[in-house]
Design a protein around this motif. Structure first.
Motif, PDB file in Angstrom:
ATOM      1  N   MET A   1      -0.364   0.762  -3.501  1.00 34.02           N
ATOM      2  CA  MET A   1       0.831   0.035  -3.873  1.00 34.02           C
ATOM      3  C   MET A   1       0.837  -1.282  -3.112  1.00 34.02           C
ATOM      4  SD  MET A   1       4.776   1.148  -3.317  1.00 34.02           S
ATOM      5  CE  MET A   1       5.191   1.693  -4.936  1.00 34.02           C
ATOM      6  N   SER A   2       1.075  -2.340  -3.815  1.00 30.71           N
ATOM      7  CA  SER A   2       1.057  -3.655  -3.198  1.00 30.71           C
ATOM      8  C   SER A   2       2.418  -4.308  -3.348  1.00 30.71           C
ATOM      9  CB  SER A   2      -0.017  -4.510  -3.860  1.00 30.71           C
ATOM     10  OG  SER A   2      -0.048  -5.778  -3.259  1.00 30.71           O
ATOM     11  N   LEU A   3       2.983  -4.713  -2.228  1.00 33.54           N
ATOM     12  CA  LEU A   3       4.269  -5.401  -2.242  1.00 33.54           C
ATOM     13  C   LEU A   3       4.060  -6.907  -2.387  1.00 33.54           C
ATOM     14  CD1 LEU A   3       6.205  -3.596   0.628  1.00 33.54           C
ATOM     15  CD2 LEU A   3       6.517  -3.302  -1.815  1.00 33.54           C
ATOM     16  N   THR A   4       4.937  -7.534  -3.124  1.00 38.02           N
ATOM     17  CA  THR A   4       4.877  -8.985  -3.265  1.00 38.02           C
ATOM     18  C   THR A   4       5.692  -9.641  -2.155  1.00 38.02           C
ATOM     19  OG1 THR A   4       6.842  -9.098  -4.661  1.00 38.02           O
ATOM     20  CG2 THR A   4       4.714  -8.757  -5.775  1.00 38.02           C
ATOM     21  N   ARG A   5       5.501 -10.927  -2.006  1.00 36.54           N
ATOM     22  CA  ARG A   5       6.265 -11.697  -1.014  1.00 36.54           C
ATOM     23  C   ARG A   5       7.765 -11.625  -1.341  1.00 36.54           C
ATOM     24  NH1 ARG A   5       5.126 -17.961  -0.280  1.00 36.54           N
ATOM     25  NH2 ARG A   5       3.223 -17.157   0.616  1.00 36.54           N
ATOM     26  N   GLU A   6       8.105 -11.617  -2.635  1.00 32.40           N
ATOM     27  CA  GLU A   6       9.509 -11.551  -3.051  1.00 32.40           C
ATOM     28  C   GLU A   6      10.117 -10.202  -2.675  1.00 32.40           C
ATOM     29  OE1 GLU A   6       7.006 -12.613  -5.110  1.00 32.40           O
ATOM     30  OE2 GLU A   6       7.495 -14.726  -4.795  1.00 32.40           O
ATOM     31  N   GLU A   7       9.349  -9.120  -2.849  1.00 30.40           N
ATOM     32  CA  GLU A   7       9.856  -7.789  -2.486  1.00 30.40           C
ATOM     33  C   GLU A   7      10.076  -7.691  -0.975  1.00 30.40           C
ATOM     34  OE1 GLU A   7       7.990  -4.901  -5.921  1.00 30.40           O
ATOM     35  OE2 GLU A   7       6.648  -5.679  -4.373  1.00 30.40           O
ATOM     36  N   VAL A   8       9.160  -8.239  -0.201  1.00 29.68           N
ATOM     37  CA  VAL A   8       9.326  -8.246   1.253  1.00 29.68           C
ATOM     38  C   VAL A   8      10.542  -9.088   1.630  1.00 29.68           C
ATOM     39  CG1 VAL A   8       8.280  -8.956   3.440  1.00 29.68           C
ATOM     40  CG2 VAL A   8       6.891  -7.815   1.709  1.00 29.68           C
ATOM     41  N   GLY A   9      10.738 -10.195   0.953  1.00 33.85           N
ATOM     42  CA  GLY A   9      11.913 -11.021   1.203  1.00 33.85           C
ATOM     43  C   GLY A   9      13.201 -10.270   0.894  1.00 33.85           C
TER      44      GLY A   9
ATOM     45  N   PHE B   1       3.694  -9.386   6.536  1.00 30.84           N
ATOM     46  CA  PHE B   1       4.329  -8.084   6.375  1.00 30.84           C
ATOM     47  C   PHE B   1       4.068  -7.480   5.002  1.00 30.84           C
ATOM     48  CE2 PHE B   1       7.490  -9.659   9.718  1.00 30.84           C
ATOM     49  CZ  PHE B   1       6.733  -9.118  10.742  1.00 30.84           C
ATOM     50  N   ALA B   2       3.844  -8.304   3.998  1.00 26.60           N
ATOM     51  CA  ALA B   2       3.511  -7.776   2.672  1.00 26.60           C
ATOM     52  C   ALA B   2       2.223  -6.966   2.760  1.00 26.60           C
ATOM     53  CB  ALA B   2       3.385  -8.903   1.659  1.00 26.60           C
ATOM     54  N   GLY B   3       1.231  -7.494   3.458  1.00 27.31           N
ATOM     55  CA  GLY B   3      -0.021  -6.760   3.611  1.00 27.31           C
ATOM     56  C   GLY B   3       0.135  -5.508   4.455  1.00 27.31           C
ATOM     57  N   GLN B   4       0.865  -5.630   5.566  1.00 29.08           N
ATOM     58  CA  GLN B   4       1.046  -4.486   6.458  1.00 29.08           C
ATOM     59  C   GLN B   4       1.860  -3.379   5.801  1.00 29.08           C
ATOM     60  OE1 GLN B   4       2.707  -6.149  10.051  1.00 29.08           O
ATOM     61  NE2 GLN B   4       0.726  -6.849  10.788  1.00 29.08           N
ATOM     62  N   LEU B   5       2.967  -3.747   5.156  1.00 30.77           N
ATOM     63  CA  LEU B   5       3.793  -2.728   4.496  1.00 30.77           C
ATOM     64  C   LEU B   5       3.060  -2.089   3.320  1.00 30.77           C
ATOM     65  CD1 LEU B   5       7.265  -4.520   4.577  1.00 30.77           C
ATOM     66  CD2 LEU B   5       6.581  -2.497   5.868  1.00 30.77           C
ATOM     67  N   SER B   6       2.266  -2.861   2.628  1.00 30.79           N
ATOM     68  CA  SER B   6       1.475  -2.306   1.529  1.00 30.79           C
ATOM     69  C   SER B   6       0.478  -1.276   2.057  1.00 30.79           C
ATOM     70  CB  SER B   6       0.738  -3.416   0.781  1.00 30.79           C
ATOM     71  OG  SER B   6       1.665  -4.270   0.144  1.00 30.79           O
ATOM     72  N   ALA B   7      -0.142  -1.557   3.197  1.00 35.82           N
ATOM     73  CA  ALA B   7      -1.085  -0.609   3.793  1.00 35.82           C
ATOM     74  C   ALA B   7      -0.371   0.671   4.200  1.00 35.82           C
ATOM     75  CB  ALA B   7      -1.778  -1.241   4.997  1.00 35.82           C
ATOM     76  N   VAL B   8       0.840   0.557   4.741  1.00 39.46           N
ATOM     77  CA  VAL B   8       1.614   1.746   5.122  1.00 39.46           C
ATOM     78  C   VAL B   8       1.950   2.572   3.888  1.00 39.46           C
ATOM     79  CG1 VAL B   8       3.838   2.517   6.056  1.00 39.46           C
ATOM     80  CG2 VAL B   8       2.558   0.734   7.235  1.00 39.46           C
ATOM     81  N   LEU B   9       2.405   1.927   2.831  1.00 39.21           N
ATOM     82  CA  LEU B   9       2.737   2.649   1.604  1.00 39.21           C
ATOM     83  C   LEU B   9       1.513   3.306   0.982  1.00 39.21           C
ATOM     84  CD1 LEU B   9       5.305   0.164   0.031  1.00 39.21           C
ATOM     85  CD2 LEU B   9       5.778   2.365   1.130  1.00 39.21           C
ATOM     86  N   ASP B  10       0.360   2.645   1.043  1.00 35.45           N
ATOM     87  CA  ASP B  10      -0.879   3.248   0.547  1.00 35.45           C
ATOM     88  C   ASP B  10      -1.228   4.496   1.341  1.00 35.45           C
ATOM     89  OD1 ASP B  10      -1.186   1.343  -1.420  1.00 35.45           O
ATOM     90  OD2 ASP B  10      -2.552   0.085  -0.225  1.00 35.45           O
ATOM     91  N   TYR B  11      -1.050   4.446   2.649  1.00 40.96           N
ATOM     92  CA  TYR B  11      -1.350   5.607   3.484  1.00 40.96           C
ATOM     93  C   TYR B  11      -0.390   6.747   3.174  1.00 40.96           C
ATOM     94  CZ  TYR B  11      -2.628   8.383   7.526  1.00 40.96           C
ATOM     95  OH  TYR B  11      -3.051   9.401   8.333  1.00 40.96           O
ATOM     96  N   ILE B  12       0.880   6.440   2.969  1.00 40.74           N
ATOM     97  CA  ILE B  12       1.853   7.472   2.611  1.00 40.74           C
ATOM     98  C   ILE B  12       1.481   8.103   1.273  1.00 40.74           C
ATOM     99  CG2 ILE B  12       4.263   7.834   1.921  1.00 40.74           C
ATOM    100  CD1 ILE B  12       5.029   5.760   4.065  1.00 40.74           C
ATOM    101  N   GLN B  13       1.035   7.303   0.347  1.00 40.92           N
ATOM    102  CA  GLN B  13       0.611   7.831  -0.950  1.00 40.92           C
ATOM    103  C   GLN B  13      -0.584   8.767  -0.778  1.00 40.92           C
ATOM    104  OE1 GLN B  13      -0.272   4.757  -3.785  1.00 40.92           O
ATOM    105  NE2 GLN B  13       0.297   6.046  -5.511  1.00 40.92           N
ATOM    106  N   THR B  14      -1.505   8.435   0.111  1.00 43.74           N
ATOM    107  CA  THR B  14      -2.645   9.310   0.403  1.00 43.74           C
ATOM    108  C   THR B  14      -2.165  10.629   0.992  1.00 43.74           C
ATOM    109  OG1 THR B  14      -4.073   7.409   0.805  1.00 43.74           O
ATOM    110  CG2 THR B  14      -4.794   9.512   1.726  1.00 43.74           C
TER     111      THR B  14
END
Length: 96
Positions: free
Chosen positions: A1-9, A27-40
């Motif tokens: 899952m990848s968050l956009t800059r607008e979603e982070v905003g 933070f878009a990259g970092q939060l996306s990595a966290v969400l990917d790990y949660i999905q795993t």
């Protein structure tokens, strides 16, 4: 899952955080990595794992209560700035 800059905003706005554009990108990259790990993690089969499983054995670390003599009252009150009838006198903090 990848968050956009607008979603982070939007998330930052909900949390009342003021982020710069560079922080939104970071933070878009970092939060996306966290969400990917949660999905795993959500894909793991945990049906046979009890909910209270721990990685290390637990033991009680409480000590027995032991009655021991304390310091003499005179020694303790000797350094007090104000003593009344053998007790510490403190400034009132509540108004009645």
């Amino acid at each position: 899952m990848s968050l956009t800059r607008e979603e982070v905003g939007h998330i930052a706005q909900l949390a009342r955080l003021g982020l710069t554009e560079a922080e939104k990108d970071l933070f878009a990259g970092q939060l996306s990595a966290v969400l990917d790990y949660i999905q795993t993690l959500q894909g793991l089969d945990t049906e046979a794992t009890p909910p209270t499983t721990t990685a290390i054995p637990q033991q009680n670390v409480m000590f027995e209560d032991v009655v021991e003599p304390s310091s003499p009252r005179e020694d303790i009150l000797r350094n007090a700035p104000d003593v009344v009838d053998g007790f510490f006198r403190v400034r009132a903090v509540l108004d009645f």
